[in-house]
Design an enzyme around this catalytic site. Structure first.
Site, PDB file in Angstrom:
ATOM      1  CG  ASP A   1       7.881  10.663   4.793  1.00 13.50           C
ATOM      2  OD1 ASP A   1       7.100  10.806   3.869  1.00 13.50           O
ATOM      3  OD2 ASP A   1       7.972  11.159   5.995  1.00 13.50           O
TER       4      ASP A   1
ATOM      5  CG  ASP B   1      -3.704  -1.005   9.754  1.00 13.96           C
ATOM      6  OD1 ASP B   1      -4.143  -0.124   8.906  1.00 13.96           O
ATOM      7  OD2 ASP B   1      -4.412  -1.672  10.204  1.00 13.96           O
ATOM      8  CG  HIS B   2      -4.393   0.686   4.161  1.00 14.84           C
ATOM      9  ND1 HIS B   2      -3.561  -0.063   3.365  1.00 14.84           N
ATOM     10  CD2 HIS B   2      -5.482   1.231   3.336  1.00 14.84           C
ATOM     11  CE1 HIS B   2      -4.372  -0.195   1.964  1.00 14.84           C
ATOM     12  NE2 HIS B   2      -5.217   0.579   2.163  1.00 14.84           N
TER      13      HIS B   2
ATOM     14  CG  ASP C   1       7.628  14.251   7.404  1.00 13.47           C
ATOM     15  OD1 ASP C   1       6.877  13.512   6.171  1.00 13.47           O
ATOM     16  OD2 ASP C   1       8.511  13.859   8.000  1.00 13.47           O
TER      17      ASP C   1
ATOM     18  CG  ASN D   1      -8.031   1.495  -0.225  1.00 10.51           C
ATOM     19  OD1 ASN D   1      -6.855   1.339   0.122  1.00 10.51           O
ATOM     20  ND2 ASN D   1      -8.964   0.504   0.387  1.00 10.51           N
TER      21      ASN D   1
ATOM     22  CB  CYS E   1      -1.011   0.197   1.188  1.00 13.93           C
ATOM     23  SG  CYS E   1      -0.067  -0.215   2.729  1.00 13.93           S
TER      24      CYS E   1
ATOM     25  CD  GLU F   1       1.729   0.869 -12.827  1.00 17.24           C
ATOM     26  OE1 GLU F   1       2.246  -0.032 -12.122  1.00 17.24           O
ATOM     27  OE2 GLU F   1       1.106   1.773 -12.123  1.00 17.24           O
TER      28      GLU F   1
END
EC number: 3.4.22.15
Length: 218
Positions: A71, A164-165, A115, A185, A25, A86
């Protein structure tokens, strides 16, 4: 900052992608932010290679299909002097190959990253409004997230710390009195609302949306 922003309408955002059975992710969040900044500076929307990041950014601390940080991926692109398209370096959802970056297919670059002040949704809003799509990490570990279909997502058990994602904020808006972030997403277009989720905004940094937000400098 304006009351609503949607960078999809301005051509900054590639179609929703699918990371498959690979914990990458972070790579999709990274390419999303880079794709937006490349469009902002060059006027061309070019899909960038997540596989390039999965295979090649281990020296920066990323772990392929076992996780990574946006980062560190921005850092790789700076260290490497670019990222392939891609098209030239397609996604396999595996991390068992050596780095196959080729400079001649380099499609974008960055000179570092910024950041956003930790937990400040207003700073995130200003960044999204002025810069474009921003990489964020969230707590997506609840079944309510996995099975989200529509509406403004609010999960009482969501954490602002246990993230977590990695996903991409492509804008924000409001419906009635309720404000939301527009979040891209990487679970394909069949997930959620055509691959997107509208997450509660200005509700105490819900799901940690502003805890680890950043964007590349180009």
């Amino acid at each position: 900052a304006p009351r609503s922003v949607d960078w999809r309408e301005k051509g900054y955002v590639t179609p929703v992608k699918d990371q498959g059975q690979c914990g990458s992710c972070w790579a999709f969040s990274t390419t999303g932010a880079l794709e937006g900044q490349h469009f902002r500076t060059k006027g061309k929307l070019v899909s960038l290679s997540e596989q390039n990041l999965v295979d090649c950014s281990r020296p920066e601390g990323n772990q392929g299909c076992n996780g990574g940080l946006m980062d560190q991926a921005f850092q790789y692109v700076q260290d490497n002097g670019g990222i392939d398209s891609e098209e030239s370096y397609p996604y396999t959802a595996k991390d068992d190959e050596d780095c196959r970056y080729k400079a001649e297919y380099n499609a974008a670059n960055d000179t570092g990253f910024v950041d956003i002040p930790q937990g400040h949704e207003r700073a995130l809003m200003k960044a999204v409004a002025s810069v474009g799509p921003v990489s964020v990490a969230i707590d997506a570990g609840h079944s309510s997230f996995q099975f989200y279909q529509s509406g403004i997502y609010y999960e009482p058990d969501c954490s602002s710390e246990d993230l977590d994602h990695g996903v991409l904020v492509v804008g924000y808006g409001f419906e009635g009195g309720k404000k939301y972030w527009i979040v891209k997403n990487s679970w394909g277009e069949k997930w959620g609302d055509k691959g997107y989720i509208y997450m509660a905004k200005d509700r105490k940094n819900h799901c940690g949306i502003a805890t680890a937000a950043s964007y590349p400098l180009v």
